[in-house]
Design a protein around this motif. Structure first.
Motif, mmCIF file in Angstrom:
data_model
loop_
_atom_site.group_PDB
_atom_site.id
_atom_site.type_symbol
_atom_site.label_atom_id
_atom_site.label_comp_id
_atom_site.label_asym_id
_atom_site.label_seq_id
_atom_site.Cartn_x
_atom_site.Cartn_y
_atom_site.Cartn_z
ATOM 1 N N ALA A 53 -41.277 38.711 63.125
ATOM 2 C CA ALA A 53 -41.622 37.424 63.752
ATOM 3 C C ALA A 53 -43.095 37.128 63.572
ATOM 4 O O ALA A 53 -43.481 35.989 63.288
ATOM 5 C CB ALA A 53 -41.258 37.446 65.231
ATOM 6 N N ARG A 54 -43.918 38.149 63.719
ATOM 7 C CA ARG A 54 -45.363 37.957 63.544
ATOM 8 C C ARG A 54 -45.682 37.557 62.107
ATOM 9 O O ARG A 54 -46.509 36.687 61.858
ATOM 10 C CB ARG A 54 -46.104 39.236 63.912
ATOM 11 C CG ARG A 54 -47.593 39.097 63.767
ATOM 12 C CD ARG A 54 -48.315 40.341 64.256
ATOM 13 N NE ARG A 54 -49.727 40.135 64.134
ATOM 14 C CZ ARG A 54 -50.496 40.734 63.240
ATOM 15 N NH1 ARG A 54 -49.973 41.606 62.410
ATOM 16 N NH2 ARG A 54 -51.771 40.489 63.187
ATOM 17 N N ALA A 55 -45.040 38.194 61.157
ATOM 18 C CA ALA A 55 -45.283 37.883 59.754
ATOM 19 C C ALA A 55 -44.885 36.447 59.425
ATOM 20 O O ALA A 55 -45.522 35.799 58.601
ATOM 21 C CB ALA A 55 -44.520 38.860 58.862
ATOM 22 N N LYS A 56 -43.843 35.945 60.073
ATOM 23 C CA LYS A 56 -43.409 34.570 59.829
ATOM 24 C C LYS A 56 -44.336 33.554 60.496
ATOM 25 O O LYS A 56 -44.552 32.468 59.968
ATOM 26 C CB LYS A 56 -41.989 34.359 60.336
ATOM 27 C CG LYS A 56 -40.941 35.064 59.507
ATOM 28 C CD LYS A 56 -39.559 34.859 60.081
ATOM 29 C CE LYS A 56 -38.515 35.653 59.305
ATOM 30 N NZ LYS A 56 -37.183 35.529 59.887
ATOM 31 N N LEU A 57 -44.880 33.892 61.649
ATOM 32 C CA LEU A 57 -45.710 32.951 62.402
ATOM 33 C C LEU A 57 -47.180 32.955 61.988
ATOM 34 O O LEU A 57 -47.882 31.976 62.199
ATOM 35 C CB LEU A 57 -45.625 33.254 63.900
ATOM 36 C CG LEU A 57 -44.331 32.893 64.586
ATOM 37 C CD1 LEU A 57 -44.361 33.320 66.040
ATOM 38 C CD2 LEU A 57 -44.064 31.399 64.483
ATOM 39 N N GLU A 58 -47.644 34.038 61.406
ATOM 40 C CA GLU A 58 -49.063 34.168 61.099
ATOM 41 C C GLU A 58 -49.608 33.037 60.226
ATOM 42 O O GLU A 58 -50.649 32.461 60.560
ATOM 43 C CB GLU A 58 -49.355 35.519 60.467
ATOM 44 C CG GLU A 58 -50.837 35.769 60.282
ATOM 45 C CD GLU A 58 -51.123 37.171 59.790
ATOM 46 O OE1 GLU A 58 -52.301 37.472 59.625
ATOM 47 O OE2 GLU A 58 -50.183 37.958 59.567
ATOM 48 N N PRO A 59 -48.963 32.656 59.128
ATOM 49 C CA PRO A 59 -49.522 31.563 58.316
ATOM 50 C C PRO A 59 -49.600 30.249 59.093
ATOM 51 O O PRO A 59 -50.557 29.484 58.922
ATOM 52 C CB PRO A 59 -48.550 31.442 57.143
ATOM 53 C CG PRO A 59 -47.780 32.701 57.117
ATOM 54 C CD PRO A 59 -47.777 33.241 58.497
ATOM 55 N N TRP A 60 -48.622 29.985 59.948
ATOM 56 C CA TRP A 60 -48.631 28.729 60.717
ATOM 57 C C TRP A 60 -49.706 28.749 61.787
ATOM 58 O O TRP A 60 -50.340 27.724 62.068
ATOM 59 C CB TRP A 60 -47.255 28.477 61.323
ATOM 60 C CG TRP A 60 -46.227 28.255 60.260
ATOM 61 C CD1 TRP A 60 -45.265 29.129 59.862
ATOM 62 C CD2 TRP A 60 -46.099 27.111 59.426
ATOM 63 N NE1 TRP A 60 -44.536 28.588 58.834
ATOM 64 C CE2 TRP A 60 -45.025 27.354 58.544
ATOM 65 C CE3 TRP A 60 -46.783 25.908 59.324
ATOM 66 C CZ2 TRP A 60 -44.626 26.429 57.586
ATOM 67 C CZ3 TRP A 60 -46.388 24.985 58.366
ATOM 68 C CH2 TRP A 60 -45.322 25.256 57.516
ATOM 69 N N THR A 61 -49.926 29.908 62.374
ATOM 70 C CA THR A 61 -50.977 30.030 63.374
ATOM 71 C C THR A 61 -52.347 29.818 62.740
ATOM 72 O O THR A 61 -53.193 29.114 63.285
ATOM 73 C CB THR A 61 -50.910 31.422 64.039
ATOM 74 O OG1 THR A 61 -49.609 31.622 64.572
ATOM 75 C CG2 THR A 61 -51.937 31.568 65.125
#
Length: 79
Positions: free
Chosen positions: A8-16
């Motif tokens: 989940a972190r890997a998926k959200l990191e670019p958007w964050t």
């Protein structure tokens, strides 16, 4: 469980990071433009703070904020 969190972190990191860059770019650009629009007030404020050569120093602040903010915004939307 930890793998799900990591995924989940890997998926959200670019958007964050994108949201942070866009927010920072907008804030810097707006503050730089505010200095352009109210230059006399900002020069006076810098003079009261004891900044040497406030008439020249304000241009460095404007360049850093306005051009830096625009650069961050452009960089955020390029691959």
């Amino acid at each position: 469980m930890l793998k799900k969190i990591a995924d989940a972190r890997a998926k959200l990191e670019p958007w964050t990071l994108l949201a942070f860059r866009l927010g920072l770019g907008v804030v810097m650009t707006v503050k730089g433009w505010d200095k352009v629009a109210n230059m006399d007030e900002w020069v006076s404020n810098l003079g009261h703070l004891g900044v040497p050569a406030p008439e020249i120093s304000i241009w460095f602040a404007i360049g850093g904020e306005l051009l830096g903010g625009l650069g961050i915004l452009v960089g955020a939307i390029t691959p």
